[in-house]
Structures are given as C-alpha cells and as structure tokens.
Scaffold this active site. Structure first.
Site, PDB file in Angstrom:
ATOM      1  N   PRO A   1      37.479  38.899  26.103  1.00 36.87           N
ATOM      2  CA  PRO A   1      36.061  38.765  25.727  1.00 36.87           C
ATOM      3  C   PRO A   1      35.834  37.634  24.730  1.00 36.87           C
ATOM      4  CG  PRO A   1      36.775  41.062  25.606  1.00 36.87           C
ATOM      5  CD  PRO A   1      38.005  40.247  25.805  1.00 36.87           C
TER       6      PRO A   1
ATOM      7  N   GLU B   1      44.288  47.115  23.000  1.00 43.83           N
ATOM      8  CA  GLU B   1      43.443  46.328  22.082  1.00 43.83           C
ATOM      9  C   GLU B   1      43.661  44.833  22.282  1.00 43.83           C
ATOM     10  OE1 GLU B   1      42.074  49.616  21.635  1.00 43.83           O
ATOM     11  OE2 GLU B   1      41.098  47.962  20.539  1.00 43.83           O
TER      12      GLU B   1
ATOM     13  N   ARG C   1      37.530  30.114  46.476  1.00 41.59           N
ATOM     14  CA  ARG C   1      36.568  29.724  47.527  1.00 41.59           C
ATOM     15  C   ARG C   1      36.122  28.274  47.391  1.00 41.59           C
ATOM     16  NH1 ARG C   1      31.512  29.813  46.184  1.00 41.59           N
ATOM     17  NH2 ARG C   1      30.670  30.512  48.179  1.00 41.59           N
TER      18      ARG C   1
ATOM     19  N   ASP D   1      25.960  26.608  47.266  1.00 40.36           N
ATOM     20  CA  ASP D   1      25.986  27.826  46.452  1.00 40.36           C
ATOM     21  C   ASP D   1      24.873  27.839  45.416  1.00 40.36           C
ATOM     22  OD1 ASP D   1      29.557  28.179  45.922  1.00 40.36           O
ATOM     23  OD2 ASP D   1      28.198  28.966  47.437  1.00 40.36           O
TER      24      ASP D   1
HETATM   25  C1  4FV Z   1      37.647  40.794  29.427  1.00 33.25           C
HETATM   26  C2  4FV Z   1      36.374  40.212  29.595  1.00 33.25           C
HETATM   27  C3  4FV Z   1      37.920  42.116  28.820  1.00 33.25           C
HETATM   28  C4  4FV Z   1      39.504  43.612  26.431  1.00 33.25           C
HETATM   29  C5  4FV Z   1      40.470  44.630  25.929  1.00 33.25           C
HETATM   30  C6  4FV Z   1      41.039  44.004  28.163  1.00 33.25           C
HETATM   31  C7  4FV Z   1      39.607  43.667  27.916  1.00 33.25           C
HETATM   32  C8  4FV Z   1      41.471  44.853  27.024  1.00 33.25           C
HETATM   33  N1  4FV Z   1      38.546  39.934  29.909  1.00 33.25           N
HETATM   34  N2  4FV Z   1      36.559  38.998  30.209  1.00 33.25           N
HETATM   35  N3  4FV Z   1      35.173  40.710  29.260  1.00 33.25           N
HETATM   36  N4  4FV Z   1      39.227  42.394  28.546  1.00 33.25           N
HETATM   37  O1  4FV Z   1      36.999  42.894  28.557  1.00 33.25           O
HETATM   38  O2  4FV Z   1      37.867  38.871  30.389  1.00 33.25           O
HETATM   39  O3  4FV Z   1      42.719  44.413  26.583  1.00 33.25           O
END
Ligand code: 4FV
Length: 254
Positions: A88, A115, A153, A168
């Site tokens: 994230p 985590e 794609r 697209d």
């Molecule tokens: C995530 C996202 C995501 C966070 C904690 C995996 C999680 C756990 N990855 N974009 N949004 N990852 O939420 O890519 O480790």
C-alpha cells in the site's frame, strides 16, 4: 516477458493465470510465470518465515533472510532483473505504469503477508514499490495478479490484435466510449443509429464525443491529463452545453 513471483502461497496463482487470454499467452511462451515459495528459502528447521516485531505491536513481520535468499536465487541467473514489492506504500499502479513495465523482459514480484516485510528487504533488494489501491489486502498475491494481467495484455501477441490495447480506457487517459452489440432494441433501448450507418468518420466522431462526455462526467480528473486536440476541446464545450438526445428520441439517461 518473465515474471518470478515470490510468495508464501504459490497455489493462489494456479487457476487465475491459467485461464483465457493469459493462459494462451503462457502456452505460446509469450509470457513465463514462475512461482517461488519463500518458505523453501528458510534455513530454519521449522521453515519459519515470520517473527514478532521488534518494539512490540500487532501481528508478525516477514523475516529478511528467506526473502533475501529467494531474490538472490533469481538474481544469480539474471543480475539485471528488477524487483517489485506490492505494498500500500507503493506508487499507484496505472495504465501508464503498466505500459512502462511491459517493456521489461524480466520482473520479480514480491508478495507480502502479515504486517509486511522487514525494512531491510526494502533497503537491500527492492527497486520499485507499487500499490494497486488505497486499501489493505491480506496479502500481495492478488495485487501481483492484477499487475501481471494489466502488463501482459500490453505485450504484443497476447491480445487478439495489438490494436485493441490502443483503444483501451486510459490509453490516452479517456474512458472508453459505450459499446453495443445485438439486439438493436432491448426493452425500448435502441443502439445509436450512427453505429449502424457504416459512416466510419461519423462513428469515430460519435465515439470520441461519448468518450469525452463519459470522462467529463465520471472522471473529470483524467481530462487534465488527457492530450486533447482542438477538436476535442470544441466537442467538450458542446458536451458541457449538454444538448444531445439518444436514437429513440429519448433524453440521454446519463
Ligand atoms: C497491497 C496493496 C496490500 C498489506 C499487508 C499485504 C497487503 C499485507 N499490495 N497494493 N493495496 N498489501 O494491501 O499492493 O502484507
């Protein structure tokens, strides 16, 4: 293009990437996907891959050593491979980023769990962090699948015709125009006549106008990024003046 996916759940990738267009691209060898189980690189007799966070706090953290060995096992075959961590905290994934990544011959995708990973993984091994959206998943696997789908794609030969990727949504930051197929009339809702006219320039104009209308209504933020022609700007003024009817003489619903 080759994707090496580092994950604690390699089976998650079996079916999603085997169906339809991606499955054919894998069969044709246009893309190669290999899953690598991080647990296989844990030297711990119980194959432990996570531990409690220093300083206390909720949840568990993925240990650096198994991830380091897994990444180095791939880099020993191709030192120039780029390593992406799905998190994230990453750069927002977009069509533009997908296009850039589709030029890479080989990518490692690191899928986090719990985590997340020990910070030294970032410091020592991660070239790029990418997020698929501002929400928290249970793991990075689904994010990796989204990335693989959107990037694959765009690789020549994956889609029926490469032209379709050019039409697209987001190709030039405009949302796609409305699509119709048979029947012509569904419960009194008719297909716009222009689409049956055979007049390709009129059809192209209608589609451009609809794409501009739709983008200005649903994603005005994209208009700022779209490279609009003078004609587009004129069409937009017309749209914002808002005087269009549909082909059954009914006021446009949207
Ligand atoms: C995530 C996202 C995501 C966070 C904690 C995996 C999680 C756990 N990855 N974009 N949004 N990852 O939420 O890519 O480790």
């Amino acid at each position: 293009m080759r994707f090496d996916i580092l994950t604690l759940f390699p089976d998650m990738f079996s079916s999603p990437l085997r169906g339809s267009i991606l499955g054919k691209a894998i069969e044709k060898g246009i893309i190669q996907i290999r899953t690598i189980n991080i647990r296989d690189f844990s030297l711990d007799k119980h194959q432990v891959v996570d531990d409690s966070p220093y300083g206390g706090g909720q949840g568990m953290v993925m240990k650096v050593e198994p991830i380091a060995r897994a990444i180095e096992s791939v880099k020993s075959q191709n030192p120039s491979v780029r390593t992406i961590y799905l998190t994230p905290q990453g750069k927002p994934f977009s069509q533009d980023l997908a296009r850039k990544l589709s030029t890479q011959p080989h990518l490692i995708l690191l899928c986090g769990r719990y985590e997340g990973v020990d910070e030294r993984v970032r410091e020592l091994f991660i070239d790029e962090e990418i997020s698929i959206g501002d929400y928290v998943l249970t793991g990075g696997e689904l994010a990796a699948m989204v990335l693989i789908d959107a990037v694959s794609r765009l690789i020549p030969g994956v889609l029926g015709s490469d032209r379709s990727a050019e039409e697209d949504s987001f190709f030039n930051f405009l949302l796609e125009y409305p699509q119709y197929t048979r029947p012509f009339d569904f419960r009194g809702r008719c297909v716009p006549e222009v689409l049956l006219s055979g007049n390709h320039s009129a059809i192209a104009l209608w589609r451009r106008k609809e794409a501009l209308k739709r983008t200005s209504l649903k994603r005005p933020d994209l208009l700022a990024k779209a490279n609009l022609s003078e004609e587009d700007k004129t069409l937009l003024e017309e749209i914002l003046r808002g005087n269009s009817m549909d082909d059954c003489g009914l006021p446009n619903r949207d």
